[in-house]
Design an enzyme around this catalytic site. Structure first.
Site, PDB file in Angstrom:
ATOM      1  N   ASN A  41       8.870  -9.781  12.745  1.00  0.00           N
ATOM      2  CA  ASN A  41       8.271  -9.627  13.308  1.00  0.00           C
ATOM      3  C   ASN A  41       6.877  -9.268  12.349  1.00  0.00           C
ATOM      4  O   ASN A  41       5.679  -8.900  12.683  1.00  0.00           O
ATOM      5  CB  ASN A  41       8.964  -8.610  14.103  1.00  0.00           C
ATOM      6  CG  ASN A  41       9.447  -9.165  14.979  1.00  0.00           C
ATOM      7  OD1 ASN A  41       9.595  -9.549  16.346  1.00  0.00           O
ATOM      8  ND2 ASN A  41      11.428  -9.256  14.516  1.00  0.00           N
ATOM      9  N   SER A  88       3.009   2.746   8.061  1.00  0.00           N
ATOM     10  CA  SER A  88       4.390   3.867   8.404  1.00  0.00           C
ATOM     11  C   SER A  88       4.492   4.482   6.921  1.00  0.00           C
ATOM     12  O   SER A  88       3.673   4.063   5.474  1.00  0.00           O
ATOM     13  CB  SER A  88       5.401   3.521   8.039  1.00  0.00           C
ATOM     14  OG  SER A  88       6.522   3.973   8.474  1.00  0.00           O
ATOM     15  N   TYR A 139      11.513  -2.367   6.174  1.00  0.00           N
ATOM     16  CA  TYR A 139      10.645  -2.200   7.399  1.00  0.00           C
ATOM     17  C   TYR A 139       9.346  -1.502   5.721  1.00  0.00           C
ATOM     18  O   TYR A 139       8.143  -2.401   6.546  1.00  0.00           O
ATOM     19  CB  TYR A 139      11.317  -1.035   8.009  1.00  0.00           C
ATOM     20  CG  TYR A 139      10.188  -0.446   8.690  1.00  0.00           C
ATOM     21  CD1 TYR A 139       9.085  -1.383  10.000  1.00  0.00           C
ATOM     22  CD2 TYR A 139       9.478   0.813   8.817  1.00  0.00           C
ATOM     23  CE1 TYR A 139       8.092  -0.482  10.288  1.00  0.00           C
ATOM     24  CE2 TYR A 139       8.845   1.330   9.435  1.00  0.00           C
ATOM     25  CZ  TYR A 139       8.164   1.043  10.298  1.00  0.00           C
ATOM     26  OH  TYR A 139       7.424   2.016  10.966  1.00  0.00           O
ATOM     27  N   LYS A 148       5.577  -3.045   5.655  1.00  0.00           N
ATOM     28  CA  LYS A 148       3.844  -1.886   6.531  1.00  0.00           C
ATOM     29  C   LYS A 148       3.335  -2.481   4.806  1.00  0.00           C
ATOM     30  O   LYS A 148       2.366  -2.140   4.839  1.00  0.00           O
ATOM     31  CB  LYS A 148       4.489  -0.337   6.702  1.00  0.00           C
ATOM     32  CG  LYS A 148       5.096  -0.501   7.694  1.00  0.00           C
ATOM     33  CD  LYS A 148       4.338  -1.253   9.003  1.00  0.00           C
ATOM     34  CE  LYS A 148       5.410  -1.653  10.124  1.00  0.00           C
ATOM     35  NZ  LYS A 148       3.853  -2.362  11.182  1.00  0.00           N
TER      36      LYS A 148
END
Lengths: 260, 260
Positions: free
Chosen positions: B79, B104, B140, B144
């Site tokens: 993703n 983020s 994650y 980013k």
């Protein structure tokens, strides 16, 4: 002797390292084809296939990559994104404490592109250290920035120690003063002076490269670091200061000043 | 009116943005399911499927992602790595000039983890700006950091303008003072004070979030920037200085001081 597995051990850097430090470390390889030294034949894009080669190792030196500055995303993604994650993850699963990651100055090559060719001049005083923001010049550079970020995460999350080496230009023939004098697949270097000016700043002799990697293997007091890798060249716009201070890196070679 | 396509337009941030600025920009979406507003149904992991939605756009706001701080690599890779490359590349192919990328604070969350919970105290003076080195706290966060690096490359190589927003904590109910008071899937926050102390520093109201994104859409003088996104909270360890200076971001909301 520390047991050290080298991905891409058959390449220029891996070959030099095995020759220069084969009596100091117990090296093995992960390579795409069988070699005349101990090596697991596997593609780093296949985590299951490379996992056994990490068992019992003290460190991994991750050199295998698509090293093409003009390579398309599809190949960079397969070899350098998936492959680099797999190397960190295989190391973690096997309890390997230390990863030396062949990053590249291309992770921040945008600074060079913006300054080229004036930045190559011997009297230019710009110096770029390893604290500058990421500025890749290529998908290749993006993948090396990715590998640095992933390494930082594995340090914080899993207690690994990771060294990211933004290696300059290691040449198979070790020649800092080559025959070819113009052209570049990714950077406009119209004159021989520009071409050699660039090489003269980022050249890294094979023995200096081997030393830099060995210093990382021995730096048990460092948990994470990013270092440029060049010889003691007459013009350096990538700073070697933290490699000298943190690792005790002392390059023995220097590209000649003479352009002729 | 600028034509702006929003990936993940059905989420909390996309919904707020369409409500708050629907009269200033002509929004469309890329979403996984059909919506009651104009939207292409496609998965960002499929470049060919999303490409048509970029044609004729002035800007893209890239919100779609696996936003799980504890999500496994496989989902993050699909993703957030493949998906984010696809968004930049689809924008380039369609000649879209501007990308606002929802990065983020987790790209540098390692600084928070190292300082938590003391860093949440109102009298703690540490401030982390956007020039610090990448330090992800998760896959994650790595993804980013990857998206920021890719954006920088697209700026230099293709003349795109890219804004990377290290967004804090936007809540669907906009509540800076929630009922739940302990626990975190990724960070040890044993007391209600720790939990709320954290939320109080990184809370971003929906209307402040919308404003920050709109400021990026209007900042034609900026080619690349990384900005933290928080409201004007009583304690801020992520600096808003460059968002105020570069973009004219003026948050209207502030998390309450009161812990009770």
């Amino acid at each position: 002797m520390k047991k050290v597995v080298i991905t891409g051990a058959e390449g220029t850097i891996g070959t030099a390292l095995r020759k220069d430090y084969g009596d100091r470390y117990e090296f093995s390889g992960i390579t795409l084809t069988p070699q005349d030294f101990p090596s697991t034949v596997a593609n780093i894009a296949d985590l299951d296939a490379i996992q056994p080669a990490f068992e019992g190792m003290d460190a991994v030196i991750h050199l295998a990559a698509d090293v093409g500055v003009t390579s398309p995303w599809e190949s960079i993604h397969q070899n350098n994104i998936i492959g680099t994650y797999n190397v960190y993850e295989a190391a973690r699963r096997a309890g390997v404490e230390c990863v030396v990651f062949a990053s590249s100055n291309h992770a921040v090559g945008g600074y060079e592109v913006a300054g080229s060719p004036a930045i190559y001049a011997l009297d230019d005083e710009r110096q770029i250290d390893t604290t500058v923001q990421i500025r890749p010049d290529s998908y290749y550079g993006v993948s090396k920035a990715f590998g640095e970020a992933m390494g930082r995460y594995y340090v914080d999350a899993f207690g690994m120690r990771v060294f990211c080496l933004r290696i300059g230009w290691v040449r198979a023939d070790d020649n800092p003063h080559p025959e070819e004098r113009t052209g570049s697949a990714w950077l406009d270097l119209p004159t021989p002076e520009d071409f050699y000016g660039r090489l003269r700043t980022i050249w890294l002799s094979k023995r200096d490269c081997s030393q830099l990697i060995a210093k990382c293997l021995d730096a048990d007091h460092i948990d994470y670091g990013i270092y440029y890798g060049m010889s003691d060249n007459p013009r350096k716009f990538w700073s070697l200061d933290n490699a000298r201070a943190d690792l005790g890196y002392e390059p023995q070679d220097s590209a000649p000043v003479d352009l002729s």
